[in-house]
Scaffold this active site. Structure first.
Site, PDB file in Angstrom:
ATOM      1  CD  GLU A  77      -2.510  -1.126   2.274  1.00  0.00           C
ATOM      2  OE1 GLU A  77      -2.700  -0.325   3.196  1.00  0.00           O
ATOM      3  OE2 GLU A  77      -3.388  -2.213   2.612  1.00  0.00           O
ATOM      4  CB  CYS A  78       1.745   3.581  -2.441  1.00  0.00           C
ATOM      5  SG  CYS A  78       0.296   3.770  -3.640  1.00  0.00           S
ATOM      6  CB  THR A  79      -2.911   5.622  -0.264  1.00  0.00           C
ATOM      7  OG1 THR A  79      -3.411   5.002  -1.352  1.00  0.00           O
ATOM      8  CG2 THR A  79      -3.761   7.002   0.091  1.00  0.00           C
ATOM      9  CG  HIS A  80      -2.038   5.609   4.678  1.00  0.00           C
ATOM     10  ND1 HIS A  80      -3.015   6.355   5.610  1.00  0.00           N
ATOM     11  CD2 HIS A  80      -3.001   4.815   3.884  1.00  0.00           C
ATOM     12  CE1 HIS A  80      -4.000   5.896   5.416  1.00  0.00           C
ATOM     13  NE2 HIS A  80      -4.350   4.969   4.591  1.00  0.00           N
ATOM     14  CG  HIS A  81       4.394   5.440   2.038  1.00  0.00           C
ATOM     15  ND1 HIS A  81       5.264   5.521   3.186  1.00  0.00           N
ATOM     16  CD2 HIS A  81       4.192   4.071   1.893  1.00  0.00           C
ATOM     17  CE1 HIS A  81       5.672   4.261   3.689  1.00  0.00           C
ATOM     18  NE2 HIS A  81       4.844   3.454   2.725  1.00  0.00           N
TER      19      HIS A  81
END
Length: 348
Positions: A77-81
């Site tokens: 998952e990348c959104t929270h980066h």
């Protein structure tokens, strides 16, 4: 060389599509989104597609009998980066899904020869980034980190991503070959009006003032009669538009690109379509999202995806390096060290 491949957080299969183009055998893909699993299954008919929301306790046993794995791919998952969250708080548990990939590398028996973890470049600013590299090294992997822009690999899109590569048997190549010369332009993927993509007059009733303002800036810069793209949801100060004689700005999970063309002196507008966005991601050679969810779902799949030509270049560099290492080992007069870098780096 037979390279049996497992793809975690596989999405619609961009990493697998690229690895397959480089000669890998795709064994299994895993994702938490049912539509992603459907897309994966439809494009990799001989592979297992597993619908699974992974946890820190997830492991190979959850996938059934998939046999030995040589290459482990993962796009956690990348959104929270990223800034995609806006001012909303970040979720540390989401960021730590990267460690699910190393957990699989640890628990697969035997361990896969190679691990490739892909994410947004912002991941490097996360406090867990260095521990992630440390964990790979603790498991015996020699590592390299690449920052690669898809536009340097024949993809008509500017899309920079970080790729963490681990190899159990040898140091990964220090560089990955990109294409020389001019990056491809977005104008090359624009479909003709007669292919079913219909435009409406830009200045139609009910058109949002912000859209008209973006278009006004583009027309002022390029002049009447020149097509261009309106870019929604941008935050880079580029004025909300871009010309067609350069790579497309980064595709996200949102429907953000409107094409302005001209019918005589009248500006027309339509959104870029899924087939055009697929081409801008580098999905060539028969890949299809036909029948997968609604338009917004297909755009989300693409926006979350990995550009296949980039992964093909990475996997190709690893397998060529492995073959070269094997040939040195078999040659009694082989040099003690490889003769310099085998691959050219893509520009950051």
């Amino acid at each position: 060389m037979r390279i049996r491949t497992l793809d975690l957080f596989c999405g619609g299969g961009g990493s697998s599509w690229g690895a397959q183009a480089a000669g890998a055998e795709i064994v299994c893909g895993v994702d938490a989104w049912d539509l992603a699993v459907r897309a994966y299954a439809s494009n990799f008919s001989t592979a297992k597609a597993v619908h699974l929301r992974m946890t820190p306790e997830s492991g190979p046993a959850d996938l059934g009998d998939i046999g030995e794995i040589d290459l482990l791919l993962g796009s956690p998952e990348c959104t929270h980066h990223t800034c995609a969250r806006g001012s909303r708080p970040r979720d540390e548990d989401s960021k730590r899904t990267a460690f699910y990939v190393t957990n699989f590398a640890r628990d697969l028996s035997p361990r896969p020869r190679w691990v490739v973890i892909e994410n947004v470049v912002h991941m490097r600013g996360w406090h867990g980034y260095e521990p992630l590299l440390t964990e790979l090294r603790r498991l015996g992997y020699r590592t390299e980190v690449y920052i690669l822009d898809a536009s340097r690999f024949g993809v008509p899109q500017s899309r920079r991503r970080v790729f963490i590569v681990g190899d159990l048997a040898a140091q990964p190549p220090s560089e990955v070959r990109g294409q020389r010369g001019r990056a491809p332009w977005v104008k090359g993927i624009i479909a003709a009006e007669d292919e079913g993509h219909r435009s409406r007059p830009l200045r139609s009733e009910g058109r949002a003032p912000a859209t008209l303002e973006r278009a006004k800036r583009g027309i002022a810069a390029l002049g009447e009669g020149t097509p261009f793209l309106i870019v929604y949801y941008g935050s880079d100060g580029a004025g909300g538009w871009q010309p067609l004689d350069r790579p497309l700005r980064t595709i996200t999970t949102l429907d953000r690109f409107g094409l302005v063309t001209w019918r005589g002196s009248t500006p027309m507008l339509r959104m870029l379509q899924v087939d055009e966005l697929m081409a801008a991601m580098g999905f060539w050679g028969g890949y299809s999202l036909d029948g997968i969810g609604q338009r917004r779902d297909r755009i989300r799949l693409l926006g979350n995806g990995v550009c296949p030509p980039v992964m093909a270049a990475i996997v190709g560099s690893l397998t060529r390096g492995a073959a070269q290492t094997a040939s040195w080992a078999e040659d009694e007069e082989a040099p003690h060290d490889p003769p310099g870098p085998l691959f050219l780096a893509a520009a950051e």
